[in-house]
Design an enzyme around this catalytic site. Structure first.
Site, mmCIF file in Angstrom:
data_model
loop_
_atom_site.group_PDB
_atom_site.id
_atom_site.type_symbol
_atom_site.label_atom_id
_atom_site.label_comp_id
_atom_site.label_asym_id
_atom_site.label_seq_id
_atom_site.Cartn_x
_atom_site.Cartn_y
_atom_site.Cartn_z
ATOM 1 N N ASN A 8 46.626 24.594 92.247
ATOM 2 C CA ASN A 8 46.843 23.868 91.001
ATOM 3 C C ASN A 8 46.495 24.832 89.863
ATOM 4 O O ASN A 8 45.322 25.126 89.632
ATOM 5 C CB ASN A 8 45.968 22.613 90.945
ATOM 6 C CG ASN A 8 46.144 21.835 89.651
ATOM 7 O OD1 ASN A 8 46.356 22.397 88.578
ATOM 8 N ND2 ASN A 8 46.056 20.514 89.739
ATOM 9 N N GLU A 35 50.699 21.114 88.841
ATOM 10 C CA GLU A 35 50.418 21.042 87.404
ATOM 11 C C GLU A 35 51.012 22.238 86.653
ATOM 12 O O GLU A 35 50.338 22.892 85.859
ATOM 13 C CB GLU A 35 48.912 20.924 87.140
ATOM 14 C CG GLU A 35 48.434 19.492 87.157
ATOM 15 C CD GLU A 35 47.126 19.293 86.397
ATOM 16 O OE1 GLU A 35 47.190 18.765 85.249
ATOM 17 O OE2 GLU A 35 46.067 19.644 86.928
ATOM 18 N N ASP A 154 47.239 19.446 95.601
ATOM 19 C CA ASP A 154 46.070 18.839 94.967
ATOM 20 C C ASP A 154 46.116 17.354 95.286
ATOM 21 O O ASP A 154 46.929 16.626 94.722
ATOM 22 C CB ASP A 154 46.114 19.100 93.462
ATOM 23 C CG ASP A 154 44.973 18.408 92.719
ATOM 24 O OD1 ASP A 154 44.131 17.756 93.371
ATOM 25 O OD2 ASP A 154 44.948 18.515 91.478
ATOM 26 N N ASN A 156 43.509 15.246 94.898
ATOM 27 C CA ASN A 156 42.593 14.480 94.053
ATOM 28 C C ASN A 156 41.777 13.472 94.866
ATOM 29 O O ASN A 156 41.456 12.381 94.398
ATOM 30 C CB ASN A 156 43.359 13.772 92.925
ATOM 31 C CG ASN A 156 43.514 14.663 91.700
ATOM 32 O OD1 ASN A 156 42.543 15.241 91.226
ATOM 33 N ND2 ASN A 156 44.728 14.783 91.196
ATOM 34 N N ASP A 225 41.721 20.086 97.277
ATOM 35 C CA ASP A 225 42.997 20.777 97.513
ATOM 36 C C ASP A 225 43.098 21.077 99.002
ATOM 37 O O ASP A 225 42.218 21.744 99.564
ATOM 38 C CB ASP A 225 43.054 22.063 96.702
ATOM 39 C CG ASP A 225 42.893 21.801 95.207
ATOM 40 O OD1 ASP A 225 43.919 21.596 94.539
ATOM 41 O OD2 ASP A 225 41.738 21.785 94.731
ATOM 42 N N ASP A 254 40.962 25.216 86.646
ATOM 43 C CA ASP A 254 39.755 24.624 87.211
ATOM 44 C C ASP A 254 39.832 24.516 88.740
ATOM 45 O O ASP A 254 38.851 24.140 89.379
ATOM 46 C CB ASP A 254 39.445 23.258 86.589
ATOM 47 C CG ASP A 254 40.666 22.362 86.438
ATOM 48 O OD1 ASP A 254 41.794 22.809 86.728
ATOM 49 O OD2 ASP A 254 40.491 21.198 86.017
#
Length: 265
Positions: A8, A35, A154, A156, A225, A254
């Site tokens: 990401n 992203e 990712d 989340n 991830d 990040d």
């Protein structure tokens, strides 16, 4: 060996130099990006083509966006859930660009950017659970005709407490709630293996650190991830590692890249 990575990048245009530097030292066969935060027309393809990569993209302005960079041409490229499940069953879930898939030989690569969910009392949390349920249906449909499926991205979601630096009190924190973990487990119950956990059992290994409160220097991270493999592929896995080095760079994403190596069939 076949090497695949997920990262990401939190805006590909912001991270152009980082991504270029990383690919020069980690020339993976396939890189799955999340992203990207750019429309297809504005996606910067030239730098990756110069490094020998083919680009397959699905983006939108300022938000979301996924892409595949591959050294070999990919086939059967599709975007979103609708090509497999049909638009009636998917509804509005494909409005956000979060799913891209393609085949490298017989290997199906599925690159995902799972919704964050914001907070448990928000509409975005309900959307996330609906999205994950649709992902399970999507994968079950794919598995009816394909056996070699690699999922990454990712998610989340931290699958367990050892995937969070301090799990205490996180039961109501998005990315660690029981409904999210159950939704993820229902996907894994289709036969998928968490490849990182094939090789690393202990906690303390993370792929995302909040920009705030010095989280990275203090290693206050989350492992969100992931690489997941269907049974025929899990036997071919040789390593799965997190490369935290780019997180030390100036103005980093990040997230850190996560690399997977497979034996060739």
């Amino acid at each position: 060996m076949l090497t695949l990575a997920t990262w990401n990048v939190n805006s590909i245009r912001t991270r152009l130099d980082h991504l270029g530097t990383w690919l020069e030292t980690h020339p993976v066969d396939v890189l799955c990006l999340q992203e990207t935060k750019v429309t297809d027309e504005q996606f910067p393809q030239a730098p990756w083509e110069a490094l020998g990569y083919h680009c397959y993209i699905s983006g939108q302005k300022a938000y979301n966006g996924v892409a595949l960079l591959s050294r070999s041409p990919l086939t059967e490229v599709s975007r979103g859930f609708s090509p497999v499940l049909g638009s009636d069953g998917v509804g509005d879930l494909d409005d956000q660009k979060r799913v891209i898939t393609a085949k490298l030989g017989d290997l199906r690569i599925l690159n995902l950017y799972v919704p964050n969910g914001s907070s448990v009392d928000s509409d975005k949390y309900s959307y996330k659970l609906r999205w994950l349920a649709t992902l399970r249906d999507y994968l079950a449909t794919l598995l009816a005709t394909e056996t070699q499926i690699h999922i990454c991205g990712d998610f989340n979601i931290a699958p367990g407490d050892r995937d969070i630096h301090d799990p205490q009190g996180k039961g109501n924190h998005v990315m660690a709630t029981e409904p999210e973990r159950q939704a993820l487990q229902q996907i894994l119950d289709l036969g998928f293996t968490d490849t990182f956990r094939q090789f690393t059992a202990e906690g303390g290994h993370f792929s995302w650190w909040d920009y705030r409160a010095g989280s990275f220097p203090r290693n206050k991270g989350w492992r969100i991830d992931h690489h997941y493999l269907s049974p025929p592929l899990a036997d071919r896995a040789r390593s799965c590692t997190i490369d935290a080095e780019p997180r030390y760079w100036e103005k980093p994403s990040d997230h850190a890249p996560v690399l997977l190596t497979l034996d060739q069939p």
